[in-house]
Design a protein around this motif. Structure first.
Motif, PDB file in Angstrom:
ATOM      1  N   ARG A  73       0.833  -1.210   0.000  1.00 28.87           N
ATOM      2  CA  ARG A  73       0.000   0.000   0.000  1.00 28.87           C
ATOM      3  C   ARG A  73       0.867   1.260   0.000  1.00 28.87           C
ATOM      4  NH1 ARG A  73      -4.293  -2.116   4.598  1.00 28.87           N
ATOM      5  NH2 ARG A  73      -5.699  -3.232   3.193  1.00 28.87           N
ATOM      6  N   ALA A  74       1.930   1.251   0.823  1.00 30.65           N
ATOM      7  CA  ALA A  74       2.836   2.402   0.865  1.00 30.65           C
ATOM      8  C   ALA A  74       3.555   2.573  -0.465  1.00 30.65           C
ATOM      9  CB  ALA A  74       3.843   2.238   2.002  1.00 30.65           C
ATOM     10  N   GLY A  75       3.979   1.465  -1.062  1.00 31.74           N
ATOM     11  CA  GLY A  75       4.685   1.517  -2.335  1.00 31.74           C
ATOM     12  C   GLY A  75       3.810   2.007  -3.468  1.00 31.74           C
ATOM     13  N   LEU A  76       2.549   1.626  -3.432  1.00 34.65           N
ATOM     14  CA  LEU A  76       1.623   2.063  -4.474  1.00 34.65           C
ATOM     15  C   LEU A  76       1.384   3.568  -4.378  1.00 34.65           C
ATOM     16  CD1 LEU A  76       0.219   0.677  -6.789  1.00 34.65           C
ATOM     17  CD2 LEU A  76      -1.742   0.243  -5.304  1.00 34.65           C
ATOM     18  N   ASP A  77       1.277   4.049  -3.161  1.00 30.07           N
ATOM     19  CA  ASP A  77       1.120   5.489  -2.967  1.00 30.07           C
ATOM     20  C   ASP A  77       2.366   6.226  -3.466  1.00 30.07           C
ATOM     21  OD1 ASP A  77      -0.415   7.773  -1.572  1.00 30.07           O
ATOM     22  OD2 ASP A  77       1.570   7.907  -0.647  1.00 30.07           O
ATOM     23  N   TYR A  78       3.543   5.678  -3.172  1.00 30.71           N
ATOM     24  CA  TYR A  78       4.809   6.298  -3.581  1.00 30.71           C
ATOM     25  C   TYR A  78       4.965   6.272  -5.098  1.00 30.71           C
ATOM     26  CZ  TYR A  78       9.889   6.827  -4.151  1.00 30.71           C
ATOM     27  OH  TYR A  78      11.137   7.235  -4.554  1.00 30.71           O
ATOM     28  N   ALA A  79       4.743   5.115  -5.684  1.00 31.39           N
ATOM     29  CA  ALA A  79       4.987   4.957  -7.118  1.00 31.39           C
ATOM     30  C   ALA A  79       3.995   5.741  -7.970  1.00 31.39           C
ATOM     31  CB  ALA A  79       4.939   3.479  -7.498  1.00 31.39           C
ATOM     32  N   THR A  80       2.793   5.986  -7.448  1.00 35.79           N
ATOM     33  CA  THR A  80       1.786   6.753  -8.200  1.00 35.79           C
ATOM     34  C   THR A  80       1.742   8.218  -7.760  1.00 35.79           C
ATOM     35  OG1 THR A  80      -0.010   6.197  -6.661  1.00 35.79           O
ATOM     36  CG2 THR A  80       0.361   4.688  -8.516  1.00 35.79           C
ATOM     37  N   HIS A  81       2.728   8.621  -6.929  1.00 36.69           N
ATOM     38  CA  HIS A  81       2.821  10.011  -6.461  1.00 36.69           C
ATOM     39  C   HIS A  81       1.541  10.446  -5.744  1.00 36.69           C
ATOM     40  CE1 HIS A  81       6.442  10.217  -8.920  1.00 36.69           C
ATOM     41  NE2 HIS A  81       5.738   9.772  -9.945  1.00 36.69           N
ATOM     42  N   GLY A  82       0.963   9.509  -5.014  1.00 30.42           N
ATOM     43  CA  GLY A  82      -0.204   9.814  -4.213  1.00 30.42           C
ATOM     44  C   GLY A  82      -1.513   9.905  -4.969  1.00 30.42           C
ATOM     45  N   THR A  83      -1.486   9.624  -6.262  1.00 31.15           N
ATOM     46  CA  THR A  83      -2.708   9.754  -7.069  1.00 31.15           C
ATOM     47  C   THR A  83      -3.540   8.478  -7.098  1.00 31.15           C
ATOM     48  OG1 THR A  83      -1.665   9.023  -9.144  1.00 31.15           O
ATOM     49  CG2 THR A  83      -1.488  11.375  -8.564  1.00 31.15           C
ATOM     50  N   GLY A  84      -2.906   7.330  -6.853  1.00 36.75           N
ATOM     51  CA  GLY A  84      -3.617   6.069  -7.007  1.00 36.75           C
ATOM     52  C   GLY A  84      -3.914   5.742  -8.448  1.00 36.75           C
ATOM     53  N   LYS A  85      -3.201   6.394  -9.375  1.00 38.70           N
ATOM     54  CA  LYS A  85      -3.444   6.183 -10.803  1.00 38.70           C
ATOM     55  C   LYS A  85      -2.132   5.957 -11.542  1.00 38.70           C
ATOM     56  CE  LYS A  85      -7.576   9.131 -10.987  1.00 38.70           C
ATOM     57  NZ  LYS A  85      -8.214  10.294 -11.657  1.00 38.70           N
ATOM     58  N   VAL A  86      -2.223   5.191 -12.632  1.00 42.56           N
ATOM     59  CA  VAL A  86      -1.084   4.981 -13.526  1.00 42.56           C
ATOM     60  C   VAL A  86      -1.503   5.458 -14.908  1.00 42.56           C
ATOM     61  CG1 VAL A  86       0.554   3.334 -14.480  1.00 42.56           C
ATOM     62  CG2 VAL A  86      -0.370   2.963 -12.191  1.00 42.56           C
ATOM     63  N   ASP A  87      -0.856   6.491 -15.396  1.00 37.65           N
ATOM     64  CA  ASP A  87      -1.196   7.078 -16.693  1.00 37.65           C
ATOM     65  C   ASP A  87      -2.687   7.414 -16.769  1.00 37.65           C
ATOM     66  OD1 ASP A  87      -1.320   6.266 -20.144  1.00 37.65           O
ATOM     67  OD2 ASP A  87      -0.147   7.901 -19.289  1.00 37.65           O
ATOM     68  N   GLY A  88      -3.209   7.905 -15.670  1.00 37.04           N
ATOM     69  CA  GLY A  88      -4.612   8.282 -15.619  1.00 37.04           C
ATOM     70  C   GLY A  88      -5.575   7.151 -15.300  1.00 37.04           C
ATOM     71  N   HIS A  89      -5.078   5.917 -15.252  1.00 33.15           N
ATOM     72  CA  HIS A  89      -5.927   4.761 -14.955  1.00 33.15           C
ATOM     73  C   HIS A  89      -5.936   4.503 -13.447  1.00 33.15           C
ATOM     74  CE1 HIS A  89      -6.291   3.182 -19.185  1.00 33.15           C
ATOM     75  NE2 HIS A  89      -5.238   3.983 -19.330  1.00 33.15           N
ATOM     76  N   PRO A  90      -7.088   4.501 -12.806  1.00 41.02           N
ATOM     77  CA  PRO A  90      -7.138   4.215 -11.371  1.00 41.02           C
ATOM     78  C   PRO A  90      -6.728   2.774 -11.086  1.00 41.02           C
ATOM     79  CG  PRO A  90      -9.352   4.254 -12.289  1.00 41.02           C
ATOM     80  CD  PRO A  90      -8.431   4.728 -13.379  1.00 41.02           C
ATOM     81  N   VAL A  91      -6.031   2.572  -9.969  1.00 44.44           N
ATOM     82  CA  VAL A  91      -5.554   1.246  -9.591  1.00 44.44           C
ATOM     83  C   VAL A  91      -6.512   0.605  -8.602  1.00 44.44           C
ATOM     84  CG1 VAL A  91      -3.671  -0.081  -8.565  1.00 44.44           C
ATOM     85  CG2 VAL A  91      -3.165   1.941  -9.954  1.00 44.44           C
ATOM     86  N   GLU A  92      -6.916  -0.612  -8.906  1.00 50.64           N
ATOM     87  CA  GLU A  92      -7.730  -1.410  -7.984  1.00 50.64           C
ATOM     88  C   GLU A  92      -6.932  -2.636  -7.566  1.00 50.64           C
ATOM     89  OE1 GLU A  92     -12.197  -0.420  -9.739  1.00 50.64           O
ATOM     90  OE2 GLU A  92     -11.380  -2.443  -9.881  1.00 50.64           O
TER      91      GLU A  92
END
Length: 412
Positions: A73-92
């Motif tokens: 969870r911490a890594g996902l927040d870090y890698a997505t710069h706090g957006t929870g998205k990758v290239d505009g795609h929300p991560v589930e």
């Protein structure tokens, strides 16, 4: 270890970026060539990036699974710069509990794949990872194994990666305590499991290859009375006793070894376990030579500081396998970023990770292109104090090249 079968529970889904109602509409209204995205008044609604975690939420390795999940969870927040998205795609992220049971893990993984998940991660236990890797290859999905340390995971197929260390890196670190291994007698005390057997094989490959005589004492994973195995270890009279142990019976093991006077009769090397285990060594802790994958604040890197900040916000704290989850999230996000937010082309995800070097919690990490080994630093550690006052400190950092496993032949 086999577990009693329980009624299957639905996956818990962690949605890092809430999907607007237009996202649901997009699935039915996508135009040709837009692959699940559409526009309405210029606003794009993009299909989610779906990641399935199959890990030990319960079972004998649940404590490790908890660390992995918090790190992810911490890594996902870090890698997505706090957006929870990758290239505009929300991560589930869908979480499935394998309870340490390979058969249950396979069932959960197949269920996720059937629902369209193209990225799987997790695998707290080596036995689970070795069963999920072939499933990933058969279905051509990306699989990022976690704390599972069995060397066989490296190079098992082109779709399987790992976010943690492997047994060879543990043993190479242990070997750094020995010096010249030629003519030495080494005994491995471990559980008779995929993890334990992998450690025996690694000790034979590393120290045996350097001229040591290597034997083993293996205990059933279900054993609770460990005194007979402690007696066998002492009777072997090794120059070095390498202990590879995981799970809830670790306190009983160290108590049995202490009762049998093993610490005073031979050099004992083992991996430093999770923080809760530090007091369990008692006064003997200062007599043990510890190899270490990670402990809180071991690395002193900027990424570690970022992880700690995210964990603190979530009411958690770093521990042994927290970086494995954090690294898995970094790897998954990088692969999807390279594919511009799509998980449809698994070969593209694989290509993005092969040979990738990046700054991780422990320092500079590299995914070796030839076999997907994760090259990383390891630690020699001292434990000082006893009971609640026991504290680890880094005695030496071994660079990635010092502990790098030999290149494995990838099965394909």
């Amino acid at each position: 270890m086999p577990q009693s079968r329980r009624p299957r529970r639905p996956a818990r889904t962690l949605t890092l970026a809430a999907l607007a109602a237009t996202t649901l509409l997009a699935a039915g209204c996508a135009k040709a060539g837009t692959a699940g995205s559409t526009t309405d008044g210029g606003d794009a609604a993009k299909a989610p990036v779906r990641i399935g975690l199959v890990y030990s939420r319960t079972g004998p390795l649940a404590a490790y699974g908890k660390q992995y999940l918090e790190g992810f969870r911490a890594g996902l927040d870090y890698a997505t710069h706090g957006t929870g998205k990758v290239d505009g795609h929300p991560v589930e992220v869908a979480e499935q509990d394998d309870a340490g049971d390979p058969a249950k893990a396979v069932s959960e993984a197949k269920g996720l794949i059937g629902k369209g998940y193209r990225i799987l991660a997790g695998s707290t236990a080596s036995g689970v990872a070795l069963q999920l890797a072939p499933i990933a290859a058969q279905n051509k999905v990306l699989f990022i194994s976690g704390p599972a340390a069995a060397d066989q995971v490296t190079g098992i197929n082109k779709y399987t990666f790992r976010s943690g260390r492997q047994s060879y890196q543990d043993i190479r670190t242990a070997a750094s305590f020995v010096g010249d291994a030629k003519g030495r007698k080494v005994t491995v005390l471990a559980q008779d499991s995929a993890f334990g057997q992998a450690n025996v094989a690694a000790v034979k490959a590393v120290l045996g290859g350097e001229g040591a005589s290597v034997g083993s004492v293996l205990a059933p994973p279900s054993a609770t009375d460990l005194t007979p195995f402690a007696k066998q270890a002492r009777a072997a009279r090794p120059d070095l006793l390498f202990v590879a142990w995981a799970g809830d019976t670790a306190p009983a093991l160290w108590h049995s070894l202490d009762q049998q006077g093993v610490f005073g009769s031979t050099k004992v090397v083992t991996g430093l376990d999770l923080a809760a285990s530090y007091p369990l060594f008692g006064a003997a802790g200062e007599k043990i030579s510890f190899l270490n994958h990670y402990f809180a604040d071991a690395a002193g890197t900027p990424v570690e500081k970022a992880m700690d900040a995210a964990l603190q916000k979530a009411g958690a704290k770093a521990d042994l396998f927290t970086p494995d989850g954090f690294t898995a999230a970094q790897m998954a996000v990088h692969a999807v970023e390279a594919a511009k937010g799509s998980t449809a082309d698994t070969d593209a995800l694989v290509k993005a990770l092969e040979g990738w070097s990046f700054d991780g919690v422990k320092g500079r990490l590299t995914v070796r292109a030839e076999d997907h080994a994760l090259l990383q630093p390891m630690f020699q550690v001292k434990l000082t104090g006893s009971g609640a006052a026991a504290r680890p400190s880094v005695a030496r950092v071994l660079g990635p090249d010092e502990v790098a496993p030999p290149v494995a032949k990838t099965a394909g």
